[in-house]
Design a protein around this motif. Structure first.
Motif, PDB file in Angstrom:
ATOM      1  N   ARG A 199     -14.215  13.140  -7.831  1.00  0.00           N
ATOM      2  CA  ARG A 199     -13.312  14.036  -9.058  1.00  0.00           C
ATOM      3  C   ARG A 199     -14.430  13.709  -9.910  1.00  0.00           C
ATOM      4  O   ARG A 199     -15.160  12.935 -10.489  1.00  0.00           O
ATOM      5  CB  ARG A 199     -12.409  12.733  -9.271  1.00  0.00           C
ATOM      6  CG  ARG A 199     -13.419  10.892  -9.395  1.00  0.00           C
ATOM      7  CD  ARG A 199     -11.730   9.802  -9.291  1.00  0.00           C
ATOM      8  NE  ARG A 199     -11.879   8.602  -9.177  1.00  0.00           N
ATOM      9  CZ  ARG A 199     -12.364   7.878  -8.770  1.00  0.00           C
ATOM     10  NH1 ARG A 199     -12.617   8.304  -7.076  1.00  0.00           N
ATOM     11  NH2 ARG A 199     -12.547   6.371  -8.741  1.00  0.00           N
ATOM     12  N   ALA A 203       0.961  -0.905  -0.190  1.00  0.00           N
ATOM     13  CA  ALA A 203      -0.348  -0.209  -0.408  1.00  0.00           C
ATOM     14  C   ALA A 203       0.838   0.769   0.103  1.00  0.00           C
ATOM     15  O   ALA A 203       0.166   2.302  -0.462  1.00  0.00           O
ATOM     16  CB  ALA A 203      -0.793   0.354   1.756  1.00  0.00           C
ATOM     17  N   THR A 239     -12.376   6.435   1.155  1.00  0.00           N
ATOM     18  CA  THR A 239     -10.930   6.428   0.899  1.00  0.00           C
ATOM     19  C   THR A 239     -10.896   7.303  -0.623  1.00  0.00           C
ATOM     20  O   THR A 239      -9.851   7.696  -0.811  1.00  0.00           O
ATOM     21  CB  THR A 239     -10.654   4.864   0.810  1.00  0.00           C
ATOM     22  OG1 THR A 239     -11.424   4.480  -0.869  1.00  0.00           O
ATOM     23  CG2 THR A 239     -10.628   4.726   1.331  1.00  0.00           C
ATOM     24  N   THR A 240     -11.761   7.709  -1.254  1.00  0.00           N
ATOM     25  CA  THR A 240     -11.535   9.189  -2.479  1.00  0.00           C
ATOM     26  C   THR A 240     -12.135   9.692  -2.306  1.00  0.00           C
ATOM     27  O   THR A 240     -13.754   9.907  -2.194  1.00  0.00           O
ATOM     28  CB  THR A 240     -11.475   8.258  -3.898  1.00  0.00           C
ATOM     29  OG1 THR A 240     -12.553   7.488  -3.786  1.00  0.00           O
ATOM     30  CG2 THR A 240     -10.858   6.630  -3.898  1.00  0.00           C
ATOM     31  N   ALA A 245      -4.232   8.482  -8.409  1.00  0.00           N
ATOM     32  CA  ALA A 245      -4.298   8.466  -7.515  1.00  0.00           C
ATOM     33  C   ALA A 245      -6.064   8.591  -7.539  1.00  0.00           C
ATOM     34  O   ALA A 245      -6.599   9.415  -8.131  1.00  0.00           O
ATOM     35  CB  ALA A 245      -4.061   8.369  -5.868  1.00  0.00           C
ATOM     36  N   PRO A 246      -6.927   7.087  -7.358  1.00  0.00           N
ATOM     37  CA  PRO A 246      -6.537   6.071  -6.659  1.00  0.00           C
ATOM     38  C   PRO A 246      -5.595   5.265  -8.476  1.00  0.00           C
ATOM     39  O   PRO A 246      -5.496   4.394  -7.435  1.00  0.00           O
ATOM     40  CB  PRO A 246      -8.056   5.686  -6.021  1.00  0.00           C
ATOM     41  CG  PRO A 246      -8.479   5.922  -7.372  1.00  0.00           C
ATOM     42  CD  PRO A 246      -8.659   7.324  -7.567  1.00  0.00           C
ATOM     43  N   GLY A 300       2.990   3.338  -4.429  1.00  0.00           N
ATOM     44  CA  GLY A 300       2.723   3.472  -4.594  1.00  0.00           C
ATOM     45  C   GLY A 300       3.179   4.577  -5.485  1.00  0.00           C
ATOM     46  O   GLY A 300       3.660   5.118  -6.537  1.00  0.00           O
ATOM     47  N   ARG A 306      -2.928   3.309 -10.178  1.00  0.00           N
ATOM     48  CA  ARG A 306      -1.559   3.198  -9.529  1.00  0.00           C
ATOM     49  C   ARG A 306      -1.037   2.081  -9.779  1.00  0.00           C
ATOM     50  O   ARG A 306      -1.628   1.032 -10.696  1.00  0.00           O
ATOM     51  CB  ARG A 306      -1.514   3.482  -7.988  1.00  0.00           C
ATOM     52  CG  ARG A 306      -1.771   2.209  -7.030  1.00  0.00           C
ATOM     53  CD  ARG A 306      -1.029   1.897  -5.762  1.00  0.00           C
ATOM     54  NE  ARG A 306       0.395   1.282  -5.736  1.00  0.00           N
ATOM     55  CZ  ARG A 306       0.799   0.088  -5.365  1.00  0.00           C
ATOM     56  NH1 ARG A 306       0.035   0.993  -3.878  1.00  0.00           N
ATOM     57  NH2 ARG A 306       2.158   0.233  -5.338  1.00  0.00           N
TER      58      ARG A 306
END
Length: 824
Positions: free
Chosen positions: A611, A486, A607-608, A641-642, A489, A644
């Protein structure tokens, strides 16, 4: 027995006395029997040889599908959901096991290396009856999360990579950056799932998520599943039970991603041996039928040789009959001669088959199933003996019976009507020669049609626009052992960017880019998400797409065909608007007309952040799985991101010169930046070529058989017409004396040959129309009744037949009438 030995000695004497006839017959029989034996070796080793497991007839492979769906999976597989649901309440299955394919980065003293292997459930070894040569196999608890990492080496892996070290058990090695303990070594000959496997690791079949929601969240993956059926259970009974188990599961959205959108799940139960060879079964059946035709043509040719050669022995046989030899006695003598000739030809053919079998692995693809089981063994020798006996009967019985039907009075007169004398000179013998030529031409046409179908299919396949340009592209695969973490990245992004900078500085590099996967590789990443656009009045749908994570420069390096819009720029990597490039299929399914510039917002998650995505380009569909693979929707994103890069990254270089020449420089660059990484380099053109290896193998073998058949048929036609001209010298001399021009005599002989050829063409084309349907699974872009293929076969055979006719025809035209009449 004494008489038989006497006949055999006489047959050998006749072979020595008639060296030209013997050489022609032996060459023909050796080619026919040798080719047939070689193909039988492959067919038996791949399709018929029993698997080396106990009760192999009860071993089956399990899979499932959504009927009517287009799945991105390359092979039939089973979901973890069905595996657990079925195994919990199975009444038709005695034991279950599962496995997958994997490649591991193994740290060795000389540097990191890639090992092909397989994660397997601990039950698999017991299912196939395997026992260890050293140490032990897996225990059930070793396949659970949190257990110590252990592995078992195959015999090949132990010997090739660890020099057969007897103290290997208990040693620790680093695999993918994690320490593993070697607990055992498999026995020689145990190759699972194929000969390339060097090691096995424990596999835990993931349990269903307790909070799964149909059509939404849930844990689902796919694997290869095996089972041993209970005695007397049929595959239909097991399929019914498995289908009920599959339909009892809660199917999350991932089910549609993996199996496609279709009907309720259905399971399939197939014999393990049949499933292992399903990709090549149709091709091998066609090749077996083709080589059977070649053997029959060879037998017909030898039969015609015997008929022609028998003319010179007509008086000998007449004398034998006159002094008391029965027709049966004469037939036995002639059949013994044929048997001795066939046995000798079979011996030469066996040697030829051995050489062909040794050569075959260089022609077949690397992943040709069970090719290691192909060998010239006792069964193959027995088959050769049977083929030689068959050839002796087919090529000798009819000529022997027809040649011994003698009219003693006419035959012993030394002149008169040759047709009335019967035997090898009689009308029935002439009709037999013609019938054999018709059959030879028919079989040759059948093979030419089949070979042309495969050739046109192959040409169509390699001309498919796969969406990229493979020429002058070098692919470097990099496997970084700790790259999946994790926290890795950003370091992986820096590593890739630095490597690309060095690659672009190499001489001759036109463009360079990196990606998480590329065409024809072993990696596939599939994403599921709400479709970006829904048509007016339509219900929202979920999109399924191959998800590429690529750097700027990737499209140029691969030569992607931009249909509208643009490719990625360096500024896209840091842009607040997330750019997407999509395939034509993605645009057709999930976007409005004229999609370039279309934007949509993705809500924030735990977590994001929220966008906004924008379509900046549309490219041609890329057939990732090969030119014959179904078109799938695809989208490309930059590593933002996210999105990668993980431990596996592929670098593509488009070069102005030979791409393979840059492989050493790329290897050095990767080693300098990531010393623990494993590296593989290959040209993209080589990948494309390897993807059609099996089709190329089938085409090359069938085309060889077709050309051989055409050559044998033409030689047979030439031989029979030459014999006919020699027997008709008096008639042709009379015709010339009465004013027939040379052109008339040539036309007379050619006409007879072409009539036979035309009958063979008609019979062969009719047979091809009926039989080429079995080739449907081997064809791409053409139908079994393709008009061009059916026209091409006569176009190839007729000119060759005309040449075969013209040679004896010109000899007939040069006959001097006075000399012919005086001789007769």
């Amino acid at each position: 027995m004494h008489t038989l030995l006497q006949d055999a000695r006489y047959a050998l004497a006749m072979m020595r006395r008639n060296k030209g006839f013997t050489a022609a017959a032996l060459l023909t029989l050796a080619l026919g029997i040798g080719a047939t034996t070689a193909v039988f070796s492959v067919v038996y080793g791949v399709l018929l040889r029993p698997l080396p497991y106990p009760d192999a007839d009860r071993l089956v492979r399990l899979s499932e599908e959504h009927p009517g769906a287009v799945s991105p999976l390359r092979e039939a597989m089973l979901s973890n959901l069905t595996y657990h649901a079925w195994s919990r309440a199975a009444s038709t299955v005695e034991q279950f096991a599962a496995y997958s394919y994997a490649e591991y980065t193994v740290a060795l003293p000389g540097g990191a290396a890639r090992f092909v292997g397989a994660p397997v459930t601990p039950s698999l070894f017991a299912l196939v009856g395997a026992t260890p040569a050293l140490g032990r196999f897996f225990r059930p608890e070793e396949a659970r999360s949190g257990a110590d990492a252990v592995l078992v080496l195959s015999d090949r892996g132990w010997r090739e990579r660890f020099n057969g070290d007897p103290a290997i058990v208990g040693r620790s090695i680093a695999i993918d950056g994690r320490p593993y303990t070697i607990i055992g070594v498999g026995r020689p000959g145990f190759r699972f799932p194929d000969r390339d496997a060097l090691l096995w690791t424990p596999l835990e079949v993931q349990q269903p998520a307790p909070d799964a929601v149909a059509g939404q969240r849930g844990r689902m993956n796919v694997l290869w599943a095996l089972a041993r059926l209970k005695p007397s259970v049929t595959t239909a009974q097991a399929e019914a039970e498995g289908t009920a188990a599959a339909r009892s599961t809660i199917r999350p959205m991932a089910a549609n991603l993996l199996f496609g959108v279709g009907g309720p799940p259905v399971t399939h139960v197939r014999g393990l041996a049949a499933e292992m060879t399903s990709r090549v079964r149709a091709a091998l059946v066609v090749l077996a039928a083709a080589v059977g035709c070649v053997l029959l043509i060879a037998c017909a040719n030898v039969a015609n040789l015997f008929l022609s050669h028998g003319v010179a022995r007509q008086r000998e046989l007449s004398v034998r009959a006159a002094i008391g030899a029965s027709r049966g006695r004469l037939v036995r003598q002639l059949l013994t001669e044929t048997a001795v000739l066939s046995a000798t030809g079979g011996t030469i053919g066996l040697a030829l088959a051995w050489m062909l079998v040794r050569l075959a692995p260089t022609l077949a693809s690397r992943d040709f199933p069970r090719f290691e089981d192909v060998a010239v063994d006792a069964r193959v020798v027995a088959f050769t003996a049977a083929a030689a006996m068959f050839a002796a009967l087919v090529s000798g019985l009819a000529p022997a019976w027809r040649g011994t039907g003698i009219n003693l009075v006419e035959s012993l007169r030394g002149g008169g009507d040759a047709a009335a004398a019967g035997g090898f000179r009689g009308r029935r013998a002439h009709h037999l020669r013609a019938a054999l030529l018709v059959l030879e031409a028919a079989f040759a046409v059948l093979l030419l049609v089949a070979a042309t179908l495969l050739a046109r299919s192959f040409a169509r396949l390699i001309r498919v626009d796969a969406g990229y340009t493979p020429d002058h592209v070098l692919v470097t695969e990099m496997f970084v052992p700790d790259g999946d973490g994790a926290e890795r990245g950003e370091p992986m992004r820096i590593l890739v960017d630095t490597l690309l900078d060095r690659a672009r500085a190499l001489p001759g590099v036109v463009a360079a880019g990196a990606a998480n996967m590329m065409p024809l590789d072993r990696a596939t990443q599939i994403a599921g998400f709400p479709a970006p656009w829904t048509g007016p009045g339509a219900a929202p749908v979920s999109a399924r797409s191959f998800q590429y994570v690529v750097t700027p420069g990737y499209a140029e390096a691969l030569g992607l065909r931009v249909k509208t819009g643009r490719v990625f720029r360096n500024s896209d990597v840091t842009s607040d608007i997330r750019p997407w490039i999509v395939s034509e299929e993605f645009a057709r399914l999930y976007l409005p007309p004229n999609p370039v510039g279309y934007r949509w917002t993705v809500p924030a998650t735990a977590t994001t952040p929220q966008r906004t995505n924008e379509i900046v380009g549309v490219v041609a569909n890329v057939r990732k799985g090969g030119n014959d693979a179904a078109v799938q929707p695809e989208h490309y994103q930059v590593p933002h991101a996210p999105m990668r890069f993980f431990g596996h990254v592929e670098i593509a270089l488009r070069t102005a010169s030979e791409p393979a020449s840059l492989a050493p420089a790329m290897r050095a660059a990767v080693r300098a930046l990531a010393p623990s990484a494993a590296i593989e380099t290959v040209t993209l053109s080589q990948r494309v070529a390897e993807s059609v290896d099996q089709r190329r193998f089938a085409l090359s073998v069938l085309a060889t058989f077709a050309l051989l058949a055409m050559a044998l048929a033409s030689i047979g036609l030439y031989g029979v017409l030459s014999y006919a001209v020699s027997q008709r010298r008096r008639e042709l001399g009379v015709r010339a004396a009465l004013g027939a021009a040379r052109g008339d005599l040539v036309a007379l002989v050619v006409r007879e040959g072409l009539i036979v050829t035309a009958l063979g063409l008609a019979l062969g084309l009719a047979g091809a129309a009926a039989l080429t349907r079995v080739m449907q699974g081997l064809l791409f872009g053409v139908t079994p009744l393709d008009a061009v293929s059916f026209a091409a076969a006569p176009a190839m055979l007729v000119p060759v037949a005309i040449v075969a006719c013209l040679l004896p025809a010109y000899r007939a035209a040069r006959i001097d009438p006075a000399e012919a009449l005086r001789t007769e």
